[in-house]
Design a protein around this motif. Structure first.
Motif, PDB file in Angstrom:
ATOM      1  N   ARG A 278      64.157  47.729  15.219  1.00 42.54           N
ATOM      2  CA  ARG A 278      64.456  49.148  15.457  1.00 42.54           C
ATOM      3  C   ARG A 278      63.213  50.013  15.226  1.00 42.54           C
ATOM      4  NH1 ARG A 278      70.022  49.540  15.992  1.00 42.54           N
ATOM      5  NH2 ARG A 278      71.200  47.822  15.043  1.00 42.54           N
ATOM      6  N   TRP A 279      62.413  49.651  14.240  1.00 39.98           N
ATOM      7  CA  TRP A 279      61.168  50.380  13.992  1.00 39.98           C
ATOM      8  C   TRP A 279      60.184  50.180  15.140  1.00 39.98           C
ATOM      9  CZ3 TRP A 279      61.114  53.993  10.428  1.00 39.98           C
ATOM     10  CH2 TRP A 279      62.004  53.907   9.366  1.00 39.98           C
ATOM     11  N   MET A 280      60.204  48.979  15.723  1.00 37.89           N
ATOM     12  CA  MET A 280      59.331  48.728  16.869  1.00 37.89           C
ATOM     13  C   MET A 280      59.692  49.635  18.050  1.00 37.89           C
ATOM     14  SD  MET A 280      59.279  44.544  16.772  1.00 37.89           S
ATOM     15  CE  MET A 280      58.608  43.624  15.373  1.00 37.89           C
ATOM     16  N   LEU A 281      60.983  49.864  18.248  1.00 42.15           N
ATOM     17  CA  LEU A 281      61.452  50.620  19.403  1.00 42.15           C
ATOM     18  C   LEU A 281      61.319  52.125  19.235  1.00 42.15           C
ATOM     19  CD1 LEU A 281      64.705  48.580  20.221  1.00 42.15           C
ATOM     20  CD2 LEU A 281      62.478  48.391  21.316  1.00 42.15           C
ATOM     21  N   VAL A 282      61.444  52.625  17.997  1.00 40.29           N
ATOM     22  CA  VAL A 282      61.474  54.080  17.794  1.00 40.29           C
ATOM     23  C   VAL A 282      60.108  54.726  18.011  1.00 40.29           C
ATOM     24  CG1 VAL A 282      60.947  54.190  15.306  1.00 40.29           C
ATOM     25  CG2 VAL A 282      62.536  55.855  16.333  1.00 40.29           C
ATOM     26  N   VAL A 283      59.038  53.959  17.930  1.00 42.31           N
ATOM     27  CA  VAL A 283      57.684  54.509  18.113  1.00 42.31           C
ATOM     28  C   VAL A 283      57.549  55.218  19.458  1.00 42.31           C
ATOM     29  CG1 VAL A 283      55.226  53.885  18.327  1.00 42.31           C
ATOM     30  CG2 VAL A 283      56.649  52.788  16.582  1.00 42.31           C
ATOM     31  N   ALA A 284      58.291  54.767  20.464  1.00 42.91           N
ATOM     32  CA  ALA A 284      58.167  55.322  21.823  1.00 42.91           C
ATOM     33  C   ALA A 284      58.623  56.775  21.919  1.00 42.91           C
ATOM     34  CB  ALA A 284      58.963  54.468  22.808  1.00 42.91           C
ATOM     35  N   THR A 285      59.340  57.279  20.929  1.00 41.87           N
ATOM     36  CA  THR A 285      59.775  58.679  21.002  1.00 41.87           C
ATOM     37  C   THR A 285      58.597  59.645  20.847  1.00 41.87           C
ATOM     38  OG1 THR A 285      60.268  58.701  18.622  1.00 41.87           O
ATOM     39  CG2 THR A 285      62.081  58.145  20.121  1.00 41.87           C
ATOM     40  N   ILE A 286      57.530  59.218  20.178  1.00 42.74           N
ATOM     41  CA  ILE A 286      56.404  60.128  19.900  1.00 42.74           C
ATOM     42  C   ILE A 286      55.654  60.516  21.176  1.00 42.74           C
ATOM     43  CG2 ILE A 286      54.255  60.408  18.602  1.00 42.74           C
ATOM     44  CD1 ILE A 286      55.454  58.446  16.525  1.00 42.74           C
ATOM     45  N   PRO A 287      55.186  59.554  22.002  1.00 37.99           N
ATOM     46  CA  PRO A 287      54.524  59.977  23.247  1.00 37.99           C
ATOM     47  C   PRO A 287      55.462  60.677  24.224  1.00 37.99           C
ATOM     48  CG  PRO A 287      54.709  57.570  23.143  1.00 37.99           C
ATOM     49  CD  PRO A 287      55.091  58.091  21.805  1.00 37.99           C
ATOM     50  N   ALA A 288      56.771  60.442  24.134  1.00 36.48           N
ATOM     51  CA  ALA A 288      57.710  61.150  25.007  1.00 36.48           C
ATOM     52  C   ALA A 288      57.688  62.647  24.712  1.00 36.48           C
ATOM     53  CB  ALA A 288      59.126  60.589  24.833  1.00 36.48           C
ATOM     54  N   VAL A 289      57.647  62.999  23.428  1.00 38.96           N
ATOM     55  CA  VAL A 289      57.558  64.410  23.033  1.00 38.96           C
ATOM     56  C   VAL A 289      56.230  65.004  23.497  1.00 38.96           C
ATOM     57  CG1 VAL A 289      57.446  65.979  21.062  1.00 38.96           C
ATOM     58  CG2 VAL A 289      59.131  64.123  21.082  1.00 38.96           C
ATOM     59  N   ALA A 290      55.139  64.242  23.331  1.00 39.48           N
ATOM     60  CA  ALA A 290      53.816  64.717  23.753  1.00 39.48           C
ATOM     61  C   ALA A 290      53.773  64.964  25.265  1.00 39.48           C
ATOM     62  CB  ALA A 290      52.743  63.706  23.349  1.00 39.48           C
ATOM     63  N   LEU A 291      54.387  64.081  26.051  1.00 36.56           N
ATOM     64  CA  LEU A 291      54.417  64.237  27.501  1.00 36.56           C
ATOM     65  C   LEU A 291      55.159  65.510  27.895  1.00 36.56           C
ATOM     66  CD1 LEU A 291      53.932  63.141  30.388  1.00 36.56           C
ATOM     67  CD2 LEU A 291      56.079  61.861  30.155  1.00 36.56           C
ATOM     68  N   TRP A 292      56.290  65.772  27.264  1.00 39.69           N
ATOM     69  CA  TRP A 292      57.099  66.940  27.623  1.00 39.69           C
ATOM     70  C   TRP A 292      56.345  68.234  27.334  1.00 39.69           C
ATOM     71  CZ3 TRP A 292      59.583  71.226  25.500  1.00 39.69           C
ATOM     72  CH2 TRP A 292      60.569  71.809  26.304  1.00 39.69           C
ATOM     73  N   PHE A 293      55.804  68.367  26.133  1.00 39.28           N
ATOM     74  CA  PHE A 293      55.084  69.591  25.787  1.00 39.28           C
ATOM     75  C   PHE A 293      53.815  69.744  26.631  1.00 39.28           C
ATOM     76  CE2 PHE A 293      57.622  69.522  21.827  1.00 39.28           C
ATOM     77  CZ  PHE A 293      58.010  70.852  21.802  1.00 39.28           C
ATOM     78  N   GLY A 294      53.124  68.623  26.907  1.00 37.80           N
ATOM     79  CA  GLY A 294      51.903  68.695  27.699  1.00 37.80           C
ATOM     80  C   GLY A 294      52.151  69.160  29.118  1.00 37.80           C
ATOM     81  N   MET A 295      53.198  68.625  29.757  1.00 40.58           N
ATOM     82  CA  MET A 295      53.468  68.972  31.159  1.00 40.58           C
ATOM     83  C   MET A 295      53.965  70.405  31.314  1.00 40.58           C
ATOM     84  SD  MET A 295      52.448  66.573  33.103  1.00 40.58           S
ATOM     85  CE  MET A 295      53.065  67.273  34.633  1.00 40.58           C
ATOM     86  N   LEU A 296      54.421  71.038  30.248  1.00 44.84           N
ATOM     87  CA  LEU A 296      54.831  72.440  30.330  1.00 44.84           C
ATOM     88  C   LEU A 296      53.692  73.343  30.792  1.00 44.84           C
ATOM     89  CD1 LEU A 296      57.034  72.957  27.118  1.00 44.84           C
ATOM     90  CD2 LEU A 296      57.817  72.919  29.499  1.00 44.84           C
ATOM     91  N   VAL A 297      52.452  72.955  30.477  1.00 49.76           N
ATOM     92  CA  VAL A 297      51.303  73.812  30.808  1.00 49.76           C
ATOM     93  C   VAL A 297      50.422  73.208  31.901  1.00 49.76           C
ATOM     94  CG1 VAL A 297      51.251  74.945  28.558  1.00 49.76           C
ATOM     95  CG2 VAL A 297      50.009  72.808  28.856  1.00 49.76           C
ATOM     96  N   MET A 298      50.899  72.171  32.587  1.00 51.23           N
ATOM     97  CA  MET A 298      50.149  71.578  33.691  1.00 51.23           C
ATOM     98  C   MET A 298      50.571  72.217  35.023  1.00 51.23           C
ATOM     99  SD  MET A 298      48.013  69.368  32.448  1.00 51.23           S
ATOM    100  CE  MET A 298      47.840  70.564  31.092  1.00 51.23           C
ATOM    101  N   PRO A 299      49.679  72.222  36.026  1.00 55.55           N
ATOM    102  CA  PRO A 299      50.027  72.787  37.332  1.00 55.55           C
ATOM    103  C   PRO A 299      50.850  71.829  38.176  1.00 55.55           C
ATOM    104  CG  PRO A 299      47.789  71.950  37.403  1.00 55.55           C
ATOM    105  CD  PRO A 299      48.270  71.759  35.980  1.00 55.55           C
ATOM    106  N   GLU A 300      51.487  72.379  39.214  1.00 58.36           N
ATOM    107  CA  GLU A 300      52.193  71.560  40.191  1.00 58.36           C
ATOM    108  C   GLU A 300      51.176  70.942  41.154  1.00 58.36           C
ATOM    109  OE1 GLU A 300      54.211  69.360  41.557  1.00 58.36           O
ATOM    110  OE2 GLU A 300      55.846  70.644  40.841  1.00 58.36           O
ATOM    111  N   SER A 301      51.569  69.862  41.817  1.00 57.02           N
ATOM    112  CA  SER A 301      50.714  69.239  42.827  1.00 57.02           C
ATOM    113  C   SER A 301      50.447  70.223  43.971  1.00 57.02           C
ATOM    114  CB  SER A 301      51.392  67.987  43.386  1.00 57.02           C
ATOM    115  OG  SER A 301      50.885  67.670  44.670  1.00 57.02           O
ATOM    116  N   PRO A 302      49.179  70.435  44.331  1.00 59.17           N
ATOM    117  CA  PRO A 302      48.894  71.365  45.431  1.00 59.17           C
ATOM    118  C   PRO A 302      49.437  70.875  46.765  1.00 59.17           C
ATOM    119  CG  PRO A 302      46.904  70.164  44.772  1.00 59.17           C
ATOM    120  CD  PRO A 302      47.946  69.860  43.759  1.00 59.17           C
TER     121      PRO A 302
END
Length: 477
Positions: free
Chosen positions: A190-214
């Motif tokens: 379970r500890w091995m699997l839960v690590v994946a939640t961290i980059p998921a949060v980073a992806l969501w917050f990061g894409m909030l300020v990224m542009p759309e594909s031209p």
């Protein structure tokens, strides 16, 4: 039909297109690439983590060979659905918005796997995670291809492949560390699997300020917004020249109503192109790469390593994947895609032949264990250094602009369904005919794949996406 092409036939960009890129623009492009490829990191981690978690999960959840295959392959089945759904969604709603939705699915799926009390819940949670993995496998490369300059497209799109194998290495390394720290304590997986939640949060917050594909914006006739985005990642002169080319193609695709199943069936050149995409997708999977990624620890254990040693030795597979991808990115800027793909197939087929041979003739023990490890490393060097980056890059390049997400999504469905079948039957094949004969089957598949690439796969290096679309339209019409 032979669709081979020479590098010399690639059109030479105009001087305006090849002007010097300001430093701030290059920096912005790098930031966009890093944030978007967190989707690739999650793709890699979530497909690689099962490698080390499965042996511990088997004891806690009471898995049989059949349910073991279901836990592994449920993610792949979800990925098949996620690929086509994500492709259609990204064509309809935009690449950026789709990646935001995928980040939420990554988080929910990883948390569901971590907390799963039974095999049934685990299979369902892995399916949800697969939806995100499949969607990311399509949307992130398309987003990067559409935002990249032509001469940097190969390097930037394959950064996603680098993040995929980095995610797998992170999974292998964290699995080994958690196993060492946790020992034989219950629920360690379970500890091995839960690590994946961290980059998921980073992806969501990061894409909030990224542009759309031209290019997606242009396909929606939002040309002023497309120009604003291009100015973030190009010099002004180049942005204006590129928008002119993109706008003309968007208008033509709009008149032909390219964008879905009916259009694919009604347009012969698109239909032929789709079958080429299906072939490229199958070629990438029937090397058997994901048998190494999903069952690598068990393969090494069967070869003669102890369980803990196999977990540690498996890190070598992750390291070589990352190093080979760096080499692949470097090569993509210097050699043609097609010969690179064929070289990778020759290397992987030879390595699989030797894995089967060593497993057949060498006695169980340290000698066979290290021989098999050496060949899995060799296999991954060719797979991750040539086949995988070229596959994802070509699939992001070859489809028309208005249906690029859909086209790549359908091709990715074929890829993930092939992956699903291999992941599901591999344990049963090994149990039924032995590991040597199983790998010999992959060798035969490799020979057929090499023939397909030689005869049917086009060269895509050195073209803008718009020029490439015009060439493929003429070639397949």
């Amino acid at each position: 039909m032979d669709v081979r092409d020479d590098a010399t036939s690639a059109p030479t960009p105009s001087p305006a297109v090849m002007d010097t890129t300001p430093r701030a623009v290059s920096r912005r492009l790098r930031v966009i690439t890093v944030i978007a490829t967190f989707g690739g990191l999650l793709f890699g981690y979530d497909t690689g983590v099962i490698n080390g978690a499965l042996p511990y999960m088997t004891d806690d959840l009471g898995l049989t060979p059949v349910t073991e295959g279901m836990v592994t392959s449920s993610l792949l089945l979800g990925a098949a659905l996620g690929a086509v759904t994500g492709g259609r969604l990204s064509d309809a709603r935009g690449r950026r918005r789709t990646i935001l939705i995928l980040a939420v699915l990554f988080f929910v799926g990883a948390l569901g796997c971590t907390l799963a009390p039974t095999t049934a819940v685990m299979v369902m949670a892995r399916f949800v995670l697969g939806l995100a993995v499949g969607g990311a496998s399509v949307t992130v490369p398309v987003y990067l291809a559409e935002i990249s300059p032509a001469e940097r497209r190969g390097a930037l799109v394959t950064r996603n492949e680098l993040m995929i194998v980095s995610g797998q290495l992170l999974a292998f390394t964290s699995n080994a560390i958690i196993a060492q720290v946790g020992g034989e304590s219950g629920g360690i997986w379970r500890w091995m699997l839960v690590v994946a939640t961290i980059p998921a949060v980073a992806l969501w917050f990061g894409m909030l300020v990224m542009p759309e594909s031209p290019r997606w914006l242009a396909s929606q006739a939002r040309f002023s917004e497309a120009l604003d985005v291009l100015k973030q990642v190009r010099s002004q002169a180049r942005a204006e020249a590129e928008l002119s080319e993109v706008s003309a193609l968007a208008a033509r695709d709009g008149q032909e109503r390219l964008g879905g199943w009916q259009d694919m069936k009604a347009t012969p050149w698109v239909r032929k192109l789709m079958f080429t995409g299906f072939g490229i997708a199958i070629v990438q999977q029937i090397t058997g790469v994901n048998t190494i990624m999903y069952y690598g620890t068990q393969i090494l254990t069967d070869a003669g390593f102890a369980s803990d040693s196999a977990l540690t030795a498996n890190i070598a597979n992750g390291v070589i994947s990352v190093l080979a991808t760096f080499v692949g990115i470097w090569l993509l800027g210097r050699v043609n895609r097609r010969p690179m793909l064929m070289t990778g197939q020759l290397g992987t087929t030879g390595a699989l032949l030797l894995i089967g041979f060593f497993s057949l003739v060498l006695p169980s023990g340290e000698g066979r264990a290290f021989a098999v490890l050496a060949m899995t490393i060799t296999f991954l060097a060719f797979q991750q250094g040539a086949i995988s980056p070229v596959t994802w890059l070509m699939l992001s390049e070859i489809f028309p602009m208005r249906m690029r997400g859909f086209g790549m999504g359908v091709a990715a469905v074929v890829l993930w369904l092939t992956n699903f079948v291999i992941g599901l039957v591999f344990p049963s094949l090994v149990s039924g005919i032995g590991i040597s004969n199983t790998f010999f089957l992959f060798v035969v598949a490799g020979v057929f794949s090499l023939t397909f690439v030689k005869l049917y796969v086009p060269e895509t290096k050195g073209r803008s996406l718009e020029t490439l679309e015009a060439e493929l339209r003429a070639r397949f019409s």
